[in-house]
Design a protein around this motif. Structure first.
Motif, PDB file in Angstrom:
ATOM      1  N   CYS A  40     -25.928 -61.499 -31.774  1.00 40.99           N
ATOM      2  CA  CYS A  40     -26.046 -62.650 -30.875  1.00 40.99           C
ATOM      3  C   CYS A  40     -27.411 -62.599 -30.189  1.00 40.99           C
ATOM      4  O   CYS A  40     -27.759 -61.586 -29.577  1.00 40.99           O
ATOM      5  N   ARG A  41     -28.180 -63.680 -30.285  1.00 45.32           N
ATOM      6  CA  ARG A  41     -29.477 -63.796 -29.607  1.00 45.32           C
ATOM      7  C   ARG A  41     -29.278 -64.360 -28.204  1.00 45.32           C
ATOM      8  O   ARG A  41     -28.338 -65.102 -27.954  1.00 45.32           O
ATOM      9  N   ASP A  42     -30.238 -64.100 -27.329  1.00 45.03           N
ATOM     10  CA  ASP A  42     -30.146 -64.658 -25.975  1.00 45.03           C
ATOM     11  C   ASP A  42     -30.838 -66.008 -25.840  1.00 45.03           C
ATOM     12  O   ASP A  42     -30.835 -66.611 -24.773  1.00 45.03           O
ATOM     13  N   THR A  46     -31.661 -67.998 -22.149  1.00 48.87           N
ATOM     14  CA  THR A  46     -30.813 -69.105 -21.686  1.00 48.87           C
ATOM     15  C   THR A  46     -29.333 -68.912 -22.017  1.00 48.87           C
ATOM     16  O   THR A  46     -28.486 -69.574 -21.434  1.00 48.87           O
ATOM     17  N   LEU A  47     -29.019 -68.011 -22.948  1.00 49.10           N
ATOM     18  CA  LEU A  47     -27.643 -67.865 -23.419  1.00 49.10           C
ATOM     19  C   LEU A  47     -26.935 -66.696 -22.745  1.00 49.10           C
ATOM     20  O   LEU A  47     -27.419 -65.569 -22.764  1.00 49.10           O
ATOM     21  N   ASP A  48     -25.798 -66.980 -22.132  1.00 40.98           N
ATOM     22  CA  ASP A  48     -24.959 -65.946 -21.514  1.00 40.98           C
ATOM     23  C   ASP A  48     -24.007 -65.346 -22.546  1.00 40.98           C
ATOM     24  O   ASP A  48     -23.758 -64.146 -22.556  1.00 40.98           O
ATOM     25  N   ALA A  49     -23.461 -66.193 -23.409  1.00 41.50           N
ATOM     26  CA  ALA A  49     -22.535 -65.737 -24.451  1.00 41.50           C
ATOM     27  C   ALA A  49     -22.406 -66.821 -25.509  1.00 41.50           C
ATOM     28  O   ALA A  49     -22.648 -67.998 -25.255  1.00 41.50           O
ATOM     29  N   LEU A  50     -21.996 -66.374 -26.679  1.00 42.51           N
ATOM     30  CA  LEU A  50     -21.670 -67.276 -27.772  1.00 42.51           C
ATOM     31  C   LEU A  50     -20.182 -67.115 -28.022  1.00 42.51           C
ATOM     32  O   LEU A  50     -19.695 -65.999 -28.175  1.00 42.51           O
ATOM     33  N   GLU A  51     -19.466 -68.218 -28.007  1.00 43.29           N
ATOM     34  CA  GLU A  51     -18.023 -68.163 -28.250  1.00 43.29           C
ATOM     35  C   GLU A  51     -17.755 -68.631 -29.673  1.00 43.29           C
ATOM     36  O   GLU A  51     -18.131 -69.737 -30.046  1.00 43.29           O
ATOM     37  N   LEU A  52     -17.109 -67.764 -30.449  1.00 43.94           N
ATOM     38  CA  LEU A  52     -16.777 -68.097 -31.832  1.00 43.94           C
ATOM     39  C   LEU A  52     -15.285 -68.295 -31.961  1.00 43.94           C
ATOM     40  O   LEU A  52     -14.498 -67.453 -31.528  1.00 43.94           O
ATOM     41  N   GLU A  53     -14.919 -69.431 -32.541  1.00 46.60           N
ATOM     42  CA  GLU A  53     -13.521 -69.731 -32.826  1.00 46.60           C
ATOM     43  C   GLU A  53     -13.371 -69.863 -34.331  1.00 46.60           C
ATOM     44  O   GLU A  53     -14.335 -70.175 -35.037  1.00 46.60           O
ATOM     45  N   HIS A  83     -16.257 -60.295 -39.656  1.00 44.41           N
ATOM     46  CA  HIS A  83     -16.763 -61.353 -38.777  1.00 44.41           C
ATOM     47  C   HIS A  83     -15.948 -61.322 -37.492  1.00 44.41           C
ATOM     48  O   HIS A  83     -14.723 -61.259 -37.528  1.00 44.41           O
ATOM     49  N   ARG A  84     -16.644 -61.363 -36.376  1.00 40.40           N
ATOM     50  CA  ARG A  84     -15.968 -61.334 -35.081  1.00 40.40           C
ATOM     51  C   ARG A  84     -15.695 -62.742 -34.571  1.00 40.40           C
ATOM     52  O   ARG A  84     -16.324 -63.709 -34.987  1.00 40.40           O
ATOM     53  N   PHE A  85     -14.760 -62.837 -33.632  1.00 42.19           N
ATOM     54  CA  PHE A  85     -14.500 -64.082 -32.921  1.00 42.19           C
ATOM     55  C   PHE A  85     -14.337 -63.743 -31.445  1.00 42.19           C
ATOM     56  O   PHE A  85     -14.235 -62.582 -31.065  1.00 42.19           O
ATOM     57  N   GLY A  86     -14.319 -64.781 -30.609  1.00 41.48           N
ATOM     58  CA  GLY A  86     -14.229 -64.590 -29.172  1.00 41.48           C
ATOM     59  C   GLY A  86     -15.598 -64.750 -28.536  1.00 41.48           C
ATOM     60  O   GLY A  86     -16.552 -65.203 -29.170  1.00 41.48           O
ATOM     61  N   LYS A  87     -15.700 -64.360 -27.265  1.00 45.59           N
ATOM     62  CA  LYS A  87     -16.977 -64.441 -26.550  1.00 45.59           C
ATOM     63  C   LYS A  87     -17.810 -63.206 -26.857  1.00 45.59           C
ATOM     64  O   LYS A  87     -17.359 -62.086 -26.662  1.00 45.59           O
ATOM     65  N   GLY A  91     -27.057 -59.525 -27.916  1.00 48.68           N
ATOM     66  CA  GLY A  91     -27.230 -58.131 -28.296  1.00 48.68           C
ATOM     67  C   GLY A  91     -26.022 -57.533 -29.002  1.00 48.68           C
ATOM     68  O   GLY A  91     -26.127 -56.480 -29.622  1.00 48.68           O
ATOM     69  N   GLU A  92     -24.874 -58.203 -28.923  1.00 47.89           N
ATOM     70  CA  GLU A  92     -23.662 -57.690 -29.568  1.00 47.89           C
ATOM     71  C   GLU A  92     -23.585 -58.156 -31.015  1.00 47.89           C
ATOM     72  O   GLU A  92     -24.144 -59.182 -31.398  1.00 47.89           O
TER      73      GLU A  92
END
Length: 155
Positions: A40-42, A46-53, A83-87, A91-92
């Motif tokens: 996950c890029r920031d 500007t990005l706090d988190a990316l949420e994947l559904e 592949h992950r999902f969630g917030k 850096g993660e």
């Protein structure tokens, strides 16, 4: 003999070293191992988190189909897609593709193929959560991703 790919969709993080060891431990036929880890890029801070559904069941089926297509096209000795999902914070880890083969070209091409199709055909939706607290937007597939995937239809 076509290998059986490992496909997992999970909220928890993954261990890249453990996953590569799973494909190589005790094996003497593996001459190349290619790993791709998507992070996950920031987005310039500007990005706090990316949420994947994802759509459970459908997402696993599509990832498995893409992975099986790769094992049919290249002589792989092993293949993992996680592949992950969630917030997910900047850096993660988001996605891991590991391809093993007797030869480097097959491992590289299969990993490249998998990422092109994971970006365009896997049923995941991404929403940006901004540091500012402003409402985040759902992220569309980039035109470049579609172009990258299209090159495999002529291969």
């Amino acid at each position: 003999m076509q290998v059986q790919p490992l496909v997992r969709i999970q909220a928890a993080d993954f261990d890249v070293a453990a996953e590569t060891l799973r494909l190589t431990a005790g094996r003497k036929d593996v001459g190349a191992l290619v790993t791709f880890t998507g992070l996950c890029r920031d987005e310039a801070g500007t990005l706090d988190a990316l949420e994947l559904e994802h759509y459970p069941g459908m997402a696993e089926a599509e990832l498995t189909r893409i992975a099986e297509e790769a094992t049919g096209r290249w002589p792989l000795t092993g293949l993992s897609v996680i592949h992950r999902f969630g917030k997910i914070a900047p850096g993660e880890n988001i996605v891991l593709v590991v391809t093993a083969s007797a030869h480097r070209r097959a491992a590289f091409e299969a990993a490249d193929f998998l990422m092109d199709f994971l970006k365009t055909r896997a049923p995941f939706w991404k929403k940006e959560h901004l540091v500012s607290g402003a409402g985040g937007a759902w992220v569309d597939t980039r035109a470049g991703d579609e172009k990258d995937a299209a090159r495999w239809s002529s291969s």
